[in-house]
Design a protein around this motif. Sequence first.
Motif, PDB file in Angstrom:
ATOM      1  N   MET A   1       1.009  -1.630   0.079  1.00 41.73           N
ATOM      2  CA  MET A   1       0.107  -0.248  -0.639  1.00 41.73           C
ATOM      3  C   MET A   1       0.962   0.971  -0.194  1.00 41.73           C
ATOM      4  SD  MET A   1      -2.553   1.107  -0.119  1.00 41.73           S
ATOM      5  CE  MET A   1      -3.541   2.642  -0.688  1.00 41.73           C
ATOM      6  N   LYS A   4       3.210   6.159   4.355  1.00 40.85           N
ATOM      7  CA  LYS A   4       2.785   6.829   5.081  1.00 40.85           C
ATOM      8  C   LYS A   4       3.356   8.221   4.812  1.00 40.85           C
ATOM      9  CE  LYS A   4      -0.513   4.600   7.539  1.00 40.85           C
ATOM     10  NZ  LYS A   4      -1.955   4.857   6.844  1.00 40.85           N
ATOM     11  N   ARG A   7      -1.757  13.584   6.145  1.00 37.79           N
ATOM     12  CA  ARG A   7      -2.915  13.515   5.501  1.00 37.79           C
ATOM     13  C   ARG A   7      -3.300  14.371   3.769  1.00 37.79           C
ATOM     14  NH1 ARG A   7      -7.425  14.019   9.119  1.00 37.79           N
ATOM     15  NH2 ARG A   7      -9.365  13.214   8.299  1.00 37.79           N
ATOM     16  N   LYS A 113     -12.245   6.091   0.072  1.00 33.25           N
ATOM     17  CA  LYS A 113     -12.383   6.548   1.337  1.00 33.25           C
ATOM     18  C   LYS A 113     -12.305   4.804   2.296  1.00 33.25           C
ATOM     19  CE  LYS A 113     -16.455   9.025   2.755  1.00 33.25           C
ATOM     20  NZ  LYS A 113     -17.633   9.877   2.432  1.00 33.25           N
ATOM     21  N   ARG A 114     -12.592   4.056   0.797  1.00 37.26           N
ATOM     22  CA  ARG A 114     -12.179   2.652   1.608  1.00 37.26           C
ATOM     23  C   ARG A 114     -10.339   2.415   1.369  1.00 37.26           C
ATOM     24  NH1 ARG A 114     -16.881   1.070  -2.827  1.00 37.26           N
ATOM     25  NH2 ARG A 114     -15.104   0.776  -4.607  1.00 37.26           N
ATOM     26  N   THR A 115      -9.804   2.831   1.157  1.00 33.33           N
ATOM     27  CA  THR A 115      -8.429   2.699   1.357  1.00 33.33           C
ATOM     28  C   THR A 115      -7.190   3.258   3.048  1.00 33.33           C
ATOM     29  OG1 THR A 115      -7.707   4.988   0.707  1.00 33.33           O
ATOM     30  CG2 THR A 115      -8.229   2.830  -0.766  1.00 33.33           C
ATOM     31  N   ASP A 116      -6.240   2.884   3.307  1.00 29.40           N
ATOM     32  CA  ASP A 116      -6.492   3.911   4.200  1.00 29.40           C
ATOM     33  C   ASP A 116      -5.628   4.860   3.985  1.00 29.40           C
ATOM     34  OD1 ASP A 116      -3.292   3.420   2.800  1.00 29.40           O
ATOM     35  OD2 ASP A 116      -3.406   1.791   4.429  1.00 29.40           O
ATOM     36  N   LEU A 117      -5.419   6.074   3.049  1.00 29.85           N
ATOM     37  CA  LEU A 117      -5.118   7.173   3.416  1.00 29.85           C
ATOM     38  C   LEU A 117      -6.059   8.438   3.782  1.00 29.85           C
ATOM     39  CD1 LEU A 117      -5.184   7.327  -0.484  1.00 29.85           C
ATOM     40  CD2 LEU A 117      -2.990   7.975   0.874  1.00 29.85           C
ATOM     41  N   ASP A 118      -6.724   8.104   4.468  1.00 31.25           N
ATOM     42  CA  ASP A 118      -7.540   9.152   5.660  1.00 31.25           C
ATOM     43  C   ASP A 118      -7.624  10.222   5.118  1.00 31.25           C
ATOM     44  OD1 ASP A 118      -8.706   9.946   7.691  1.00 31.25           O
ATOM     45  OD2 ASP A 118      -6.914   9.806   8.395  1.00 31.25           O
TER      46      ASP A 118
END
Length: 204
Positions: A1, A4, A7, A113-118
């Motif tokens: 993925m 990090k 945001r 919105k379904r990913t972990d990107l937030d």
Amino acid sequence: MVQKGPRPLVICGPSGSGKSTLLKRLLKEFPDMFGFSVSHTTRSPRPGEKDGVHYHFTTKEKMLAAIENGEFLESATFSGNTYGTSKRAVEDVRRTGKVCVLDIEIEGVKQVKRTDLDPLLVFIMPPSISELERRLRGRNTDTEEALMLRLNTAKKEIEFGQQPGNFHIIILNDNLNKAYAELREFISQNVKDVDQDKNDEAGQ
């Protein structure tokens, strides 16, 4: 993925809502803080558009193969053309430590919105459908059929944009300066360092 980093900021709104103008202004004021994620598209370049700057222009075959291969965070077909954000485009920005800005469609928002990107989610609302139509006609880039398709899509996008919980903020763009001030205020509250320089000066 995707690794990090800060945001990401997602800007969404119907074609003609003024989101591109607001984005350009943001990137111009804070070139060291925000980086634009360049989307891929299968549509042909418009006059003045450069490959790798405005979009990564590609073929339908290549893009569908890459999507199938899991290389895209989001993708959607719009007016017969496929658009999408590749994982690499976001990683390229985040590696620089900048806030990655994504300009995507509603379908893309649902997928991101379904990913972990937030991400921070901003919806740009046009003053009215009639004003939107006036702006789109003024561009002179679409056939009547394509224009009607865009307006029908815009109605659905506005409906989704107004539903509670879909976006963190809805900005009505009936006045560009006012809309930009709202966008900037929202970002300064949610992205650290935007107003840091001015605060530092005030404290000196």
